[in-house]
Write a protein that holds these residues in place. Sequence first.
Motif, mmCIF file in Angstrom:
data_model
loop_
_atom_site.group_PDB
_atom_site.id
_atom_site.type_symbol
_atom_site.label_atom_id
_atom_site.label_comp_id
_atom_site.label_asym_id
_atom_site.label_seq_id
_atom_site.Cartn_x
_atom_site.Cartn_y
_atom_site.Cartn_z
ATOM 1 N N ARG A 1 -6.335 -5.176 -11.746
ATOM 2 C CA ARG A 1 -6.479 -5.329 -13.198
ATOM 3 C C ARG A 1 -6.598 -6.811 -13.575
ATOM 4 O O ARG A 1 -7.460 -7.201 -14.348
ATOM 5 C CB ARG A 1 -5.236 -4.734 -13.867
ATOM 6 N N HIS B 1 -11.891 -3.613 -1.920
ATOM 7 C CA HIS B 1 -10.711 -3.295 -1.113
ATOM 8 C C HIS B 1 -11.197 -2.525 0.103
ATOM 9 O O HIS B 1 -11.300 -1.314 0.071
ATOM 10 C CB HIS B 1 -9.734 -2.443 -1.927
ATOM 11 N N ASP C 1 0.834 -1.202 0.000
ATOM 12 C CA ASP C 1 0.000 0.000 0.000
ATOM 13 C C ASP C 1 0.869 1.253 0.000
ATOM 14 O O ASP C 1 0.662 2.165 -0.795
ATOM 15 C CB ASP C 1 -0.905 -0.043 1.240
ATOM 16 N N LEU D 1 -11.396 -0.316 2.961
ATOM 17 C CA LEU D 1 -10.397 0.720 3.250
ATOM 18 C C LEU D 1 -9.935 0.755 4.703
ATOM 19 O O LEU D 1 -8.939 1.379 5.019
ATOM 20 C CB LEU D 1 -10.935 2.090 2.826
ATOM 21 N N THR E 1 -9.894 -8.491 -12.178
ATOM 22 C CA THR E 1 -11.046 -7.953 -12.894
ATOM 23 C C THR E 1 -11.132 -8.591 -14.283
ATOM 24 O O THR E 1 -12.204 -8.994 -14.731
ATOM 25 C CB THR E 1 -10.921 -6.425 -13.024
ATOM 26 N N PRO F 1 2.306 0.623 -4.661
ATOM 27 C CA PRO F 1 0.892 0.630 -5.038
ATOM 28 C C PRO F 1 0.649 -0.002 -6.405
ATOM 29 O O PRO F 1 -0.425 -0.528 -6.662
ATOM 30 C CB PRO F 1 0.530 2.115 -5.049
ATOM 31 N N GLY G 1 -5.210 2.850 -14.548
ATOM 32 C CA GLY G 1 -4.932 1.908 -13.464
ATOM 33 C C GLY G 1 -5.687 0.601 -13.611
ATOM 34 O O GLY G 1 -5.170 -0.465 -13.371
ATOM 35 N N TRP H 1 -5.323 5.661 -4.221
ATOM 36 C CA TRP H 1 -5.713 5.430 -5.632
ATOM 37 C C TRP H 1 -7.095 4.793 -5.720
ATOM 38 O O TRP H 1 -7.948 5.200 -6.495
ATOM 39 C CB TRP H 1 -4.675 4.538 -6.309
ATOM 40 N N TRP H 2 -7.289 3.774 -4.881
ATOM 41 C CA TRP H 2 -8.559 3.049 -4.892
ATOM 42 C C TRP H 2 -9.720 4.001 -4.611
ATOM 43 O O TRP H 2 -10.747 3.975 -5.286
ATOM 44 C CB TRP H 2 -8.515 1.929 -3.854
ATOM 45 N N LYS H 3 -9.478 4.872 -3.644
ATOM 46 C CA LYS H 3 -10.528 5.802 -3.241
ATOM 47 C C LYS H 3 -10.786 6.818 -4.364
ATOM 48 O O LYS H 3 -11.934 7.078 -4.737
ATOM 49 C CB LYS H 3 -10.078 6.530 -1.968
ATOM 50 N N GLN I 1 1.009 8.287 5.259
ATOM 51 C CA GLN I 1 1.340 8.036 3.851
ATOM 52 C C GLN I 1 1.280 9.329 3.038
ATOM 53 O O GLN I 1 2.128 9.584 2.188
ATOM 54 C CB GLN I 1 0.362 7.017 3.252
ATOM 55 N N ARG J 1 -2.519 -2.284 -7.915
ATOM 56 C CA ARG J 1 -3.278 -1.948 -9.122
ATOM 57 C C ARG J 1 -3.227 -3.097 -10.125
ATOM 58 O O ARG J 1 -4.200 -3.398 -10.800
ATOM 59 C CB ARG J 1 -2.728 -0.661 -9.746
ATOM 60 N N GLU K 1 1.306 8.286 -4.711
ATOM 61 C CA GLU K 1 -0.019 7.982 -4.190
ATOM 62 C C GLU K 1 -0.036 6.553 -3.679
ATOM 63 O O GLU K 1 0.422 5.647 -4.384
ATOM 64 C CB GLU K 1 -1.020 8.135 -5.340
ATOM 65 N N SER K 2 -0.566 6.345 -2.490
ATOM 66 C CA SER K 2 -0.655 4.983 -1.970
ATOM 67 C C SER K 2 -1.744 4.230 -2.737
ATOM 68 O O SER K 2 -2.564 4.835 -3.424
ATOM 69 C CB SER K 2 -1.000 5.007 -0.484
ATOM 70 N N PHE K 3 -1.739 2.900 -2.560
ATOM 71 C CA PHE K 3 -2.774 2.121 -3.235
ATOM 72 C C PHE K 3 -4.157 2.510 -2.738
ATOM 73 O O PHE K 3 -5.093 2.698 -3.525
ATOM 74 C CB PHE K 3 -2.551 0.616 -3.017
ATOM 75 N N GLY K 4 -4.239 2.662 -1.410
ATOM 76 C CA GLY K 4 -5.539 3.005 -0.822
ATOM 77 C C GLY K 4 -6.083 4.315 -1.371
ATOM 78 O O GLY K 4 -7.271 4.431 -1.687
ATOM 79 N N ARG L 1 -3.168 6.581 6.810
ATOM 80 C CA ARG L 1 -3.380 7.395 5.606
ATOM 81 C C ARG L 1 -2.661 8.744 5.737
ATOM 82 O O ARG L 1 -2.016 9.208 4.810
ATOM 83 C CB ARG L 1 -4.875 7.651 5.368
ATOM 84 N N SER M 1 -9.378 -1.439 -15.631
ATOM 85 C CA SER M 1 -10.335 -1.277 -16.718
ATOM 86 C C SER M 1 -11.615 -2.022 -16.394
ATOM 87 O O SER M 1 -11.875 -3.069 -16.920
ATOM 88 C CB SER M 1 -9.719 -1.803 -18.010
ATOM 89 N N ARG M 2 -12.335 -1.501 -15.424
ATOM 90 C CA ARG M 2 -13.580 -2.174 -15.081
ATOM 91 C C ARG M 2 -14.763 -1.415 -15.660
ATOM 92 O O ARG M 2 -14.716 -0.213 -15.786
ATOM 93 C CB ARG M 2 -13.764 -2.248 -13.576
#
Lengths: 251, 496
Positions: free
Chosen positions: A24, A35, A12, A37, A27, A16, B493, B480-482, B442, A20, B475-478, B439, B495-496
Amino acid sequence: MRVALFITCVNDTLYPETGRAVVRLLTRLGVDVDHPLGQTCCGQAHYNTGYRHQAEPLARHFADVFGAYDAIVTPSGSCAAMVRELYPRMGERARAEGRGDTLARTLAPVVPKTYELTEFLVDVLGVTDVGAYYPHTVTYHPTCHGLRGLGLGDRPRRLLEAVGGLELTELPGAEECCGFGGTFAVKNADVSAAMGTDKVMNAASTGASVLCAADNSCLMHISGTMTRLGVGMRPVHIAEILASTREEPSA
Amino acid sequence: MSGTFVGMPAFPKAAHDAVHNATLRANLRHATTTIRRKRADAVAELSDWAALREAGKQIKDHTLRNLDRYLEQLESAVTAAGGTVHWAADADEANRIVTGLVKATGEKEVVKVKSMATQEIGLNEALEAAGIRAYETDLAELIVQLGDDRPSHILVPAIHRNRGEIRDIFRSEMMRWGRPAPDGLTDTPAELAEAARLHLREKFLRAKVGVSGANFMVAETGTLVVVESEGNGRMCLTLPETLISVVGIEKTVPTWRDMEVFLQTLPRSSTAERMNPYTSMWTGTTDGDGPRAFHLVLLDNGRTDTLADAVGRQALRCIRCSACLNVCPVYERAGGHAYGSVYPGPIGAILSPQLRGTGSDIDASLPYASTLCGACYEVCPVAIDIPEVLVHLRERVAQGGPVTRAGTKVVLKPARGHAAERAAMRAARWALTHPGAVRAGQRLAARTRRFHPSRLPGPGKAWTATRELPTVPRESFGAWWKRTDGGTRDGKGGSR
Ligand code: SF4
């Protein structure tokens, strides 16, 4: 099936792109991932350094966040091993210390549902060809907790062998530890560095351009050693290779 | 100096010197990788290895759980067969007993078959103080003794020496201990072995007292078992008039049948042989054959205390095969001396801090001398979960807790020097159970990424001395996800 991603604190914060790539990949394979949080860390560093009591609240937190999902997938052999091997042990120890069954009961639900990524792909989804394309020479380092802790066996290799364009080369001394070992890397820096150097030199001897593993903690140590030694290989997490396609190649 | 380990520096310090000794590393690497490969082949020959390993574990566990009963049975059997049993609570008592027994014979020298128990208690030094000279007769032990050195491997105590070094030691030291080395001695193995043979033969033929350890003690008959490769041990066991065996109480097995398991697993795990060349067994004394007097000194020296620990007691299953040393990547680089004990490597890292306590710097550092890679557990023929015990002992060092010392339950305070780590672990635990704090940290790290130094001060220095640090991403993964709602709002990032 409700699948949660546990991206681990190291991924994390520092890697990151691995997370990702997992998103990908899964999915693309039709898995609907979430995920949560509230997730933080499985407590492995605390536990393995001798702070079991500090690891307990982290384990409880993990169970709170992930308990309701059908599967928990993580791109880290050592974090998966922490949950699967050591959470039950933490429960047993609490019981042995006369603190009752509460901890064991809290942690039990997440134990059988936690999978390392390659395990999830092969055992749960039943795929070895994930439709990836990665035109590079790759050597694979099986990390200790994946290899001996979880018993991943040849699952990662089978996945890699099915990747289009990828040429896999044999890593000499593959099963030897890279010398990371969490706080070992700092507490016994000399030995850790000597082990890391040997691992990097073995990797370089394969002529591959990429060293791949299923755990970013080990890769962090290997990659830092590579850069310092001036070995021009790229350390890459297996998720990024498996996520890579002709249309959307990984960097 | 050999055999005593007082004031040893902590493991990282001792390992530092070893890591930077190129000869030592080359010797070790060569020796361990060869034996490792051979062992794997020898084990692969047996289709029932897993069952043998489990049986060995069960036999040892059962014996340890009922050790009091089996020790009493052993004592009566040894006594009935004409031997004398002595009980020694600690090193001092054991040394006093053995010294007294040797003195009673009027002899001034003893021959010894390789014995880690006597190394553990520093018997040679105790005998020397009493004016008695002890001659090691195992080839590797002889090298160690002549070199005024300490053993660095369970099975190959002189593994850290190469042929050239051994020739030099023989040339300069043999004469001080008896028959000198032949003139013009070279470093070919045959010549070195012949020099040792001539030197030792003199000792065997003269000695009136032999001192040994034992690999096993069979409770039902009072039989002691020594397993070896050279046959020098058998000379020590059969030629002298008096035989004194010093054996740790955990070496007991209930019956002869149990030997069936260990005589298969021990040689294959240790020397990669299907069967070791010499297995000597003796039961008390026999008229007209072998020693006239036999004494068995049963050594505790921390073993009962270790037995009291539910997690740590599995270390007492150890049959000293040394397979765990040979696969250990840390042992391979640090060498055996860094472990500050006659028991080096992974087993030493869990045995010494239990037998001696975690009070000294070396003993408090040993549980950390491992990456927890698990290779030791995988090869151990009695399935000792060494990583589990290491973590258990780390907890003892870092957090303190209840232990048994000298038969009494005491609560240990955390070892010195762990206060900062403890505070950091507590702080990290707090942050990690408060995701918002993670957070925020980070975000701060990402914002300041351009200012991160590539060499760190303090504890981080150990990392950056040999490795680059990873750069902190934007940017952290979290985050990015948010931001992208799980990648659905970010073309790059996901492709959904
Ligand atoms: S711990 Fe296991 S592998 Fe190591 S010496 Fe003892 S029996 Fe052999």
